[in-house]
Structure formats: structure tokens, C-alpha cells
Design an enzyme around this catalytic site. Structure first.
Site, PDB file in Angstrom:
ATOM      1  N   ASP A 259       0.892  -1.158   0.000  1.00  0.00           N
ATOM      2  CA  ASP A 259       0.000   0.000   0.000  1.00  0.00           C
ATOM      3  C   ASP A 259       0.923   1.199   0.000  1.00  0.00           C
ATOM      4  O   ASP A 259       1.495   1.554   1.025  1.00  0.00           O
ATOM      5  CB  ASP A 259      -0.894  -0.007   1.251  1.00  0.00           C
ATOM      6  CG  ASP A 259      -1.919   1.122   1.212  1.00  0.00           C
ATOM      7  OD1 ASP A 259      -1.587   2.189   0.648  1.00  0.00           O
ATOM      8  OD2 ASP A 259      -3.030   0.944   1.740  1.00  0.00           O
ATOM      9  N   HIS A 260       1.090   1.804  -1.179  1.00  0.00           N
ATOM     10  CA  HIS A 260       2.152   2.813  -1.289  1.00  0.00           C
ATOM     11  C   HIS A 260       1.897   4.031  -0.409  1.00  0.00           C
ATOM     12  O   HIS A 260       2.809   4.787  -0.117  1.00  0.00           O
ATOM     13  CB  HIS A 260       2.396   3.211  -2.748  1.00  0.00           C
ATOM     14  CG  HIS A 260       1.294   3.997  -3.373  1.00  0.00           C
ATOM     15  ND1 HIS A 260       0.279   3.414  -4.077  1.00  0.00           N
ATOM     16  CD2 HIS A 260       1.052   5.308  -3.381  1.00  0.00           C
ATOM     17  CE1 HIS A 260      -0.533   4.354  -4.502  1.00  0.00           C
ATOM     18  NE2 HIS A 260      -0.097   5.511  -4.094  1.00  0.00           N
TER      19      HIS A 260
ATOM     20  N   HIS B  48      -6.175   2.495   1.076  1.00  0.00           N
ATOM     21  CA  HIS B  48      -5.290   3.591   1.489  1.00  0.00           C
ATOM     22  C   HIS B  48      -5.821   4.349   2.716  1.00  0.00           C
ATOM     23  O   HIS B  48      -5.132   4.515   3.708  1.00  0.00           O
ATOM     24  CB  HIS B  48      -5.105   4.600   0.361  1.00  0.00           C
ATOM     25  CG  HIS B  48      -4.506   4.027  -0.877  1.00  0.00           C
ATOM     26  ND1 HIS B  48      -3.521   3.080  -0.847  1.00  0.00           N
ATOM     27  CD2 HIS B  48      -4.748   4.271  -2.188  1.00  0.00           C
ATOM     28  CE1 HIS B  48      -3.183   2.771  -2.097  1.00  0.00           C
ATOM     29  NE2 HIS B  48      -3.915   3.475  -2.921  1.00  0.00           N
TER      30      HIS B  48
END
Lengths: 333, 506
Positions: free
Chosen positions: B195-196, B258
Site C-alpha cells: 500500500d504505497h 489507502h
């Protein structure tokens, strides 16, 4: 130049400075005062004022400080003068300036004993004091310990001290007094050392470590530099920890004048290269290990980059202290 | 006794990075070109990778190693952000780039991969450590994992890890199914769900801010926090991804992963240590504490939106339904706002407002923590005197932290004005921050899963989102309900107004 300066007057001038900065920002969002330490810079009067100013300005955003720059003049008459100003920068958004205080003191050598009493009330309470001594001459003045006693950490560059062996004895004596010390000649080696450490993160290379019997340290000056002694001492210590024993072979080859080190070679008893890190053209270092070659950027480090690394380590550095003690012995041998 | 590297200096050196090879499935895709290779090159530039680090790219396109290197070189030059390109560093790095074409449905690919990895290991001393990165369509995750498992490439002498990108399923059931399939070839501890957002400096800094300082944590609870707003706004539309996006929507695409993870980081309890599972346990606990809405509560506490056409800056901007590949009657939410409550002692009764949307006025992601106003307004004058304190954590585009508080305006009267104390990553630390992919790839190589999402976390957030999605799926919305370039539907403002709150306009 006045005979004395009163810390109270300087503090008062600083308070006025903030009022004036506040007025400039009135109607906007004012200025923000930031401070994480007192940074005392001891320099020769002939030292490049602009370069010091630029280095401090570059350091301020990451290490906002009350900077006290003391410029020394080799003079027997006791003389001191001071002025205050602010270093400001505009962060993102262009809404509000952040400012740090800077005090510039001009002092004769003879007034060095008086300086501790000036700096002590000017240091920011509850925050560390770092003393960056740019002048070997000032470092060696008899009254220098009075000034350095105020600081939690003293930063010097032994590369400017001339004979490395003598410089290392002096520094070692300071460390023996339980003082926190930093030497740019050591700081310059961080990237070199990290490259070498990274080589031995590889398990196959780590297994080769006890085979190293010779450490080649190459520099471009006619005699070994302080950085060369540090590197050799650090490597010898590492190989000893791993149960090995490697001898050091210093050598001088032509290379960039602004570098204190050109190349490190780790060789086995039979002359086989285990690993090497060497400067190549431009700002690159070539790493050769296990038949593989890689390159890394290794630019010359500015005072800003060196100081920035040291300011991020407020405590004593046991790895450096061990390397310094070993380097001092090596330089004498 | 195993030999330890005697040259480490943790005071000055970056984290220790082991030797490894990385296999990228989908090596000819956009993510590889735009994010993965630039991040890996940058890590090489920063001397963070082992000298023998190798990348083996796999995709259908026939290509030689040399052509792959050329293409990747062009991508790195094009997509490298805030960094110089150094030809020498690239040349050395590119020696470790390899390629093999193949069809992921072909079992022969995995036997060939095994052989190629052994060659690379022998030539580049990668120690048998392999990181598999699935930069492919999500529908290919399971076939690849099965292929790796069947050929026994998922196990080996060194460590094996597999990284997958979101979406991790499209609902709770499919997320569980995906995990079950992955676990046939990899242990859960070897699965890295990226999950950047969690790799961004400010998201990591939330942990530092909360648990490294003594002054914030005492205020971090229902007694002092009035409510929390988490906003992820994009100014662009679906940019050619209309066909994909109309199946996903903002709730699934952003809030399920996110924003839920960001919320968990903001609201979790302190972990006993900073070990990966310790931190992830706390995140997971928080996600499980989010109250699951009953069907009759959903429309009161959520807002679905879809942008319509608008004229912005002299340009006609199409509505979502006018985007290529989108059905003219699509019920997709391009905007989603939800009110979450956390059922634990710390947060009971504190609303967490999460919103995300496309074609909003600007690209911004931030968390705003609004504290309760002073209990008594003793400074009469104007309404600013009662303005609440706000702590704003900006995630993008400029990562930083601001604290807003009141200060006396200079002069004889007692007029207050809000002032802001700002900390900005870009300007406060002299060096560039690593990109999220640099951070996360390095973490995966090192084996630090702190910033990766675990199966129980994914399932907990799907559990919360499924309850909303089911009601939305059964509702016919009057879309479009906001014009492109505005801050979303009126109903989202009304959702907050019911509790006396107002959306911040970042």
C-alpha cells in the site's frame, strides 16, 4: 574594536531583532523562530566569511540554531566586538519566514580566556552546544579548553592540522577526557565505509572475510592522510573482530587532490583480490567483488555535508573513538 | 557460530540490505517502467543495494536482456523524479538486469524461471534470496502463485517473498479466496501486500509524531479530539482507466485500502515495540474496532458521488459518464465520503470523516485532527477567538505537518488571530525524501513488513466497506451529483453538518 562585549547587550539586540522581524511580517503571518541547538563556530579572521555564512545558511533548515561565529585574530591585545543578525528562509507556500539568530564575534587571541564568559550566557538554555573549530591554530591555543568545555561536542578537521600523527595524538587526548569529538577526516569516510560494509552483508563475501590478509590503502598525497590512517585502523579492527589478522600496506598514487583516499584493496595471502573500492573518473567509485563490478556516486563532500552528518549524531561515537585510538597508534608506528 | 559483519556502524550507516534477486512479473508494464525500475535505480544510486542485486523481468513480449536494459534505461531517464541520472551507475546496475519472455499460464515458464534464477544466483551471489513482484493484473496473482508453488520456486535455499499490489480482492469473500490461494505457495509472513500510501514519509512520520513525542499522545483521544477528517482528493478524472474504474469506484479503490490504513495509523494504540508484527497487530485491532454500519445507517453516514461535466479554466471537462469506456448510465462512485466511528475507549463517539474523489479542485491528501475548542471563550471580539486547534498532516503533494493555534494580535486590545506552525519535509530536511516505492521495496528486501498490509487487516477493512457497498449496490443514485472541479456533492457537506462540522477545504 571595543575592549569587551556585554552578553546582556547582545541578548537585548537579539530581542530587538525579533521585534523588527515581527514588524516586517505584520499583516501577514509573522516570522517563526526556530532553534535546536547553539552552534559555535571558531574560525580565523582570514577564513572565508562568505563560505562560513553559506554553510550555516544551508544547515539552518535542518538544524535551526543560534549560531555564534567567533573570528579570531592573532593579536596580543585583548579585543572583542559583536553584531547580531538573522538567517531567514522561506519554506514552502511562501507564507511565513523561518528565522534563526546569528551572532558574529570578533576576538583577538588574547581575549580567548574571556570568551567562555561571553558564550555561556548566550547559549540557548536546555539545548546542546556544538563547537565547530575550523582553525588548528585556535584549537591549539592554551585557553581553547575554556571555550570547548561549554560544548557537548567539538567538531574539527584534522586534515587541516598538518602532520596527521601529531593531530591524532591531540584528538585522542581530548577523547580520553571523555569529550565528544568529531573529525571531518573520519566523516569523509562514511560513504567509503558503508560501501565496504555492504560488500560483507553478502553471506558469500562474509565467508571470505577471514581470508583477507592485506589491506591496501592508497592516497594521492606523499604521506598517508588522516583519513588513510582512520580507514586502515577501522579495517584492521573489523578483521580482528572477525578472527582474522590483516596487515596494512599504504601506497601513494596520483589522484584527485581534493580526496584524502583513492582506493582500498582487500587481498588474500596469495595476492587474490577479495574486494576493492576505488575512485574512477568523475565522482564515481568502482566496487569490485566476486567477479562483479558496480559503481556508486561518491562526490567530494562539502563542509555542509560533513557538518550535517555530525550534527545528526549528538552523542559520542564509539566506532569513531575506537578508530581514532587505533589510528593514533598506527600513525606512530 | 555464524560470522557477523564486523563493519556495520548503525549510528551512521543506513539499514543493512541483504543480497537478493527480484523477479518482476509484468516487467513490460506501466508500473515497472514508472515506479519500480526508477525506485530500484535510485536505490542503486544511493548505494543501498548489494553489488550483485539482480532483476529478472518477465512478460509476454519477446525481448533480449539487452533490449530490456535499453527499455528500462529509457524509462528510468523519463520517470526518475528529483534525481540525476548517472550513466556509470546505470551501466553497472544494468548488468544485473535480465529478462525472460513467457506466458504465466504456461507451467514451463516456472521451470525455466527456476533454472534462470539458479544461473543468476551463481553469477551474482544472490544467496538464493528471491523477491517476487507481481506487477500484473490482479486476476493473474493466483495463476502466478500457483505456478511458482507447483514448480517449487516459491521455496528455496534463501528466503522467498511475494509482493502484490491492490486491489486485494473486490470484497471480503474474494480477499479471503486470494489469500487462501497465495498461502498454497507462500506463508502469510512471506506475502507483502503493498500500500504505497504507507510508504510515504508523512504516514511513517505519524508514528514518530505520536509515539516519539510525549506531548501529543495525552491529547490523542475522545476527551480532546473533536473529530478527524481524512481527505484524498484528485484533480484528474479517470484518465483512460474508465473501464476499470467503473467496476471499482472510489470506496473500493481508495477508502477500503489507502484511507483505512491511514486511519488505522492515526487511531491505533501504541505498539509495545516497533517490530513489524507488533505495529501491524495494533493497526489490525483498530480496523476491527471500526463500527460496521447497519444497512439502515449507511445512507445517513455515507455519500456516494459522481462527477458531471464542467468548464474549468477555459476547458470543457467531461463528466464520468462521458469518459471513454464508461457506460452512459454508470452507477460508479467517483467520490465517496464516509463517517466511521471506532468502538473503543479511546475514540468512542469521535467521528472519523473519510473522503476521496476524482475531479475535485486540487490534488491533495491530508489528515486534519480538529481538537475541541477551549471550554470557555473569555476573549470576546470576533468569532475567530473560538477557532479550534487543528493538527494537519499533509501526505501529498507537499509532505509536512502544521499546527494551527490562536495567538494574540499585537496591539493594545485582546484580539486573537490563528497562526500556523509548519514543518515541511521538503524544506526542513535538506535531502530529498525517498519515494514510497523506494521505501517499500527496500523494506521488502530487508524483510520489514511494518508498512505492508496483512491478511487480517485487509479482511477487517473489507468487512467495514462491504456493509456500505452492499447498500450502495442496491441503491439507484441520481448521478452525476457534483460538477467536476468542486469539492463533491452537497450531501457530503450535509453529512458533516448534521454533527455540527464542516469539511476543511485544503
Amino acid at each position: 574594536m571595543g575592549a569587551t562585549i556585554a552578553p546582556d547587550r547582545i541578548l537585548h539586540e537579539m530581542a530587538d531583532l525579533w521585534v523588527s522581524l515581527g514588524k516586517q511580517g505584520e499583516g501577514e503571518t509573522g516570522v517563526l523562530r526556530a532553534c535546536s541547538m547553539t552552534l559555535v563556530v571558531a574560525a580565523e579572521e582570514s577564513d572565508d566569511e562568505q563560505a562560513i555564512g553559506e554553510t550555516l545558511a544551508a544547515l539552518m533548515p535542518e538544524h535551526p540554531s543560534r549560531a555564534i561565529v567567533i573570528r579570531f585574530r592573532a593579536e596580543d591585545r585583548r579585543a572583542l566586538s559583536a553584531r547580531v543578525f538573522a538567517q531567514c528562509w522561506m519554506p514552502f507556500g511562501h507564507r511565513q519566514q523561518i528565522c534563526c539568530e546569528q551572532i558574529e564575534v570578533t576576538a583577538s587571541d588574547a581575549s580567548l580566556p574571556d570568551l567562555a564568559a561571553v558564550v555561556l550566557p548566550l547559549k540557548v538554555p536546555d539545548l546542546p552546544v556544538i563547537l565547530w573549530c575550523r582553525s588548528p591554530r585556535v584549537f591549539r591555543l592554551a585557553a581553547f579548553p575554556l571555550l570547548s568545555a561549554i560544548a557537548q561536542k567539538v567538531v574539527i578537521d584534522s586534515n587541516a592540522f598538518g602532520a596527521p600523527a601529531a593531530a591524532m595524538q591531540e584528538l585522542n587526548a581530548l577523547v580520553a577526557e571523555e569529550r565528544s569529538l568529531a573529525d571531518f577526516s573520519w566523516t569523509r569516510l562514511t560513504r567509503w565505509r558503508e560501501l565496504i560494509a555492504q560488500i560483507f552483508e553478502n553471506k558469500a563475501q562474509l565467508a571470505n572475510l577471514p581470508r583477507v590478509s592485506e589491506i591496501g590503502v592508497t592516497y594521492s598525497s606523499s604521506t598517508p592522510t588522516a583519513s588513510a590512517y582512520y580507514m586502515a585502523a577501522w579495517l584492521v579492527d573489523g578483521f580482528q573482530k572477525a578472527g582474522g589478522a590483516a596487515r596494512v600496506k599504504f601506497a601513494s598514487t596520483p589522484g584527485p587532490a581534493d580526496r584524502q583516499l583513492n582506493r582500498i584493496d582487500l587481498r588474500a595471502q596469495n595476492g587474490e583480490s577479495i574486494a576493492s573500492v576505488g575512485l574512477v573518473e568523475g565522482q564515481a567509485a568502482e566496487i569490485r567483488v566476486g567477479g562483479l563490478t558496480s559503481r556508486a556516486v561518491l562526490p567530494p563532500l562539502t563542509d555542509y555535508a560533513l557538518m550535517r552528518e555530525e550534527l545528526s549524531i549528538p552523542s559520542r561515537d564509539p566506532v569513531f573513538e575506537r578508530a581514532l585510538a587505533a589510528a593514533a597508534r598506527l600513525a606512530l608506528s | 557460530m555464524s560470522l557477523e559483519n564486523p563493519f556495520q556502524d548503525p549510528l551512521r550507516f543506513e539499514r543493512r540490505v541483504p543480497e537478493c534477486a527480484m523477479v518482476i512479473f509484468g516487467a513490460h508494464g506501466d508500473l515497472t517502467k514508472r515506479k519500480l525500475l526508477p525506485a530500484l535505480y535510485r536505490l542503486a544510486y544511493e548505494r543501498r543495494l548489494d553489488a550483485g542485486f539482480a532483476v529478472l523481468g518477465i512478460s509476454r513480449t519477446p525481448m533480449t536482456d539487452d533490449l530490456f536494459r535499453e527499455k528500462m534505461c529509457a524509462s528510468v531517464k523519463q520517470f526518475l523524479e528529483d534525481s540525476p541520472f548517472d550513466a556509470d551507475v546505470w551501466t553497472a546496475f544494468a548488468q544485473g538486469l535480465f529478462y525472460m519472455p513467457g506466458d504465466i499460464d504456461n507451467p514451463g515458464l516456472y521451470a525455466a524461471l527456476d533454472a534462470r534464477l539458479k544461473e543468476i544466483e551463481a553469477a551474482r551471489h544472490t544467496g538464493g534470496n528471491v523477491l517476487f513482484y507481481l506487477s500484473t493484473q490482479p486476476s493473474q496473482y493466483v495463476p502466478i502463485a500457483q505456478g511458482l508453488g507447483a514448480a517449487n520456486v516459491g521455496k528455496g535455499q534463501g528466503w522467498r517473498r511475494i509482493v502484490i499490489e491492490k486491489p486485494f480482492g473486490h470484497d471480503l469473500a474474494s480477499a479471503r479466496e486470494l489469500s487462501d490461494q497465495l498461502h498454497k505457495a507462500f506463508e502469510e509472513s512471506e506475502v507483502y501486500r503493498i500500500d504505497h500510501y504507507l510508504g510515504k514519509e508523512t504516514v511513517q512520520n505519524i508514528l514518530a509524531l505520536r509515539f516519539g513525542n510525549g506531548i501529543f499522545e495525552p491529547l490523542w483521544n475522545r476527551r480532546y479530539v473533536n473529530h478527524v477528517q481524512i481527505t484524498a482528493a484528485e484533480s484528474i478524472g479517470v484518465e483512460g482507466r474508465g473501464a476499470y474504474y467503473q467496476e471499482a469506484g472510489s470506496l473500493r479503490d481508495m477508502i477500503q485500502n489507502h484511507l483505512s490504513q491511514v486511519m488505522a495509523t492515526i487511531a491505533m494504540e501504541p505498539s509495545a515495540t516497533f517490530r513489524p508484527n507488533s505495529v501491524r497487530d495494533e493497526r489490525s485491532k483498530l480496523l476491527r474496532s471500526i463500527r460496521i454500519m447497519k444497512p439502515e445507517e449507511v445512507l445517513q453516514n455515507t455519500v456516494a458521488g459522481q462527477y458531471g461535466p464542467a468548464h474549468i479554466g477555459g476547458e470543457d471537462v467531461p463528466g464520468f459518464r462521458q469518459e471513454p469506456g464508461v457506460k452512459p448510465d454508470a452507477q460508479t462512485n467517483t467520490y465517496a465520503a464516509v463517517t466511521f466511528f471506532v468502538d473503543n475507549w479511546r475514540w468512542a463517539g469521535v467521528p472519523f470523516y473519510l473522503r476521496s474523489g476524482k475531479r475535485l479542485p486540487k490534488r491533495v491528501t491530508e489528515i486534519a485532527i480538529q481538537f475541541n475548542a477551549a471550554p470557555l471563550a473569555i476573549f470576546n471580539g470576533n468569532e475567530v477567538n473560538t477557532a479550534p486547534n487543528l493538527l494537519i498532516l499533509r501526505i501529498q503533494p507537499e509532505e509536512g505537518i502544521s499546527l494551527k493555534f490562536l495567538s494574540k494580535r499585537p496591539g493594545s486590545g485582546m484580539q486573537l488571530r490563528p497562526v500556523s506552525m509548519d514543518f515541511n519535509y521538503g524544506s526542513s530536511f535538506g535531502e530529498r525524501s525517498p519515494t514510497a516505492y523506494e521505501t517499500l521495496l527496500l523494506d521488502a528486501i530487508i524483510g520489514d513488513a511494518t508498512l505492508y498490509t496483512r491478511q487480517d487487516m485487509v479482511e477487517a477493512s473489507w468487512n467495514v466497506v462491504d456493509a456500505i457497498q452492499h447498500v450502495w449496490d442496491a441503491t439507484k443514485f441520481e448521478f452525476p451529483n457534483y460538477a467536476a472541479g468542486t469539492w463533491g456533492p452537497q450531501a457530503a457537506d450535509e453529512m458533516l453538518a448534521r454533527r455540527g462540522h464542516v469539511w476543511r477545504q485544503p
